[in-house]
Design an enzyme around this catalytic site. Structure first.
Site, PDB file in Angstrom:
ATOM      1  N   LYS A   1     -66.023  75.629  16.948  1.00 44.51           N
ATOM      2  CA  LYS A   1     -64.999  74.585  16.858  1.00 44.51           C
ATOM      3  C   LYS A   1     -64.373  74.422  18.237  1.00 44.51           C
ATOM      4  CE  LYS A   1     -60.738  73.281  14.439  1.00 44.51           C
ATOM      5  NZ  LYS A   1     -59.765  73.666  13.404  1.00 44.51           N
TER       6      LYS A   1
ATOM      7  N   LYS B   1     -67.909  71.711  14.908  1.00 47.24           N
ATOM      8  CA  LYS B   1     -66.840  70.710  14.868  1.00 47.24           C
ATOM      9  C   LYS B   1     -66.308  70.504  16.280  1.00 47.24           C
ATOM     10  CE  LYS B   1     -62.378  69.781  12.622  1.00 47.24           C
ATOM     11  NZ  LYS B   1     -61.337  70.272  11.705  1.00 47.24           N
TER      12      LYS B   1
END
Length: 327
Positions: free
Chosen positions: A197, A249
């Site tokens: 992420k 992400k």
């Protein structure tokens, strides 16, 4: 005529031919709908930077979950926005708090017909907006935060979540959550690890969606945008700690990371098409600069083509409806 002796265009001649030879396809079961519920609302609250997305009430969230089942979506990822926040994010542990109650409500509505996922993170619950508790110097305390995540995970599993999504990028969070779940008897509750992420500029609209109180940034715990090989290290650590699914992400600006992770992961790979990616396409379409439906479909198809087995996208329900129409 012998030139050209290779004619790939033969397989593009008609829509039927293109369908027959398509290498990557989309299906509703590959799509996960992120959904927000805000405590105290009596009507759904539109998110201005994400046209078409709302902060739900209990009733509208239950309807969204039921619609997801009807459309054949793979799952729903729940985010809760409490009325009261504090430095420890204590509302996250309240069995009757907004997120845990939402999990129970959705589970009662759809049972096992939809994979109910929930966000294990403190950013929505803290008055400073960080994903963990702060030490005396204002630095996020990794180990204290992980202890809270473990308790959050058990509370969410108790409420009925099938799958937990630790999104805070704390070191050791997957191992701690897995151990806590197993000790509490939730052996079959799975974990989708936000393994890679990145600290991204494209999270902007999400801050409105969860009414973020963040001051500063999250660069001391989320990954640097320039780092590629570090993503593999993060994934390997989460796999070793027991992650059942791996997530990358954001998605669209990190398709190389999605492809890298998909090439090495022994477990399914997901990618999150985040709020800023959604907002950019919606804004361009609203200005008449792009074909909205075609751009949405192509953007999600590109994430799947890069190797993601499943995609979290705010268009999940709408896209699933289009896919059902086109059968």
């Amino acid at each position: 005529m012998t030139f050209p002796n290779q004619r790939p265009r033969r397989l593009r001649t008609t829509p039927a031919m293109r369908r027959l030879t398509a290498e990557t396809r989309l299906a509703p079961s590959e799509l996960i709908l992120p959904a927000f519920i805000r405590e105290g609302l009596t009507e759904p609250n539109p998110i201005t930077s994400m046209p078409g997305v709302v902060q739900h009430t209990t009733d509208t969230l239950k309807r969204a979950a039921a619609e997801a089942v009807e459309l054949g979506l793979g799952g729903i990822m729940l985010f809760g926005i409490p009325e009261t926040r504090d430095a420890e994010g204590s509302a996250s542990l309240d069995p009757d708090g907004v997120l845990n109650k939402a999990i129970r409500d959705v589970r009662a509505e759809v049972g096992d017909d939809l994979v109910i996922m929930s966000d294990v993170c403190l950013d929505e619950f803290t008055d400073h907006g960080h994903c963990g508790v702060l030490d005396a110097d204002g630095y996020v305390d990794n180990d204290r935060t992980v202890e809270i995540y473990a308790r959050m995970a058990v509370a969410q599993a108790d409420a009925g979540a099938h799958m937990l999504g630790p999104s805070g990028m704390m070191d050791g969070q997957i191992a701690a959550i897995r151990a806590a779940l197993d000790e509490a008897g939730h052996l079959n509750t799975s974990v989708i690890a936000y393994a890679a992420k990145y600290a991204s500029a494209f999270y902007g609209p999400f801050r409105e969606a969860v009414d973020s109180q963040l001051k500063g940034d999250r660069r001391t715990y989320q990954m640097d945008a320039g780092n590629r090989t570090e993503a593999i290290r993060e994934v390997e650590l989460d796999l070793a700690e027991g992650a059942d699914i791996i997530m990358v992400k954001p998605a669209m600006s990190y398709l190389d990371i999605v492809a890298d992770v998909a090439a090495m992961s022994p477990v399914p790979v997901s990618a999150y098409q985040i709020s800023g990616e959604y907002a950019m396409i919606e804004a361009a379409a609203a200005n008449g600069w792009i074909d909205r439906r075609a751009a949405i479909t192509e953007s999600v198809l590109g994430i799947r083509r890069a190797g993601a087995h499943m995609v979290l996208t705010y268009w999940a329900a709408e896209l699933a409806g289009w896919l059902k129409e086109s059968r």
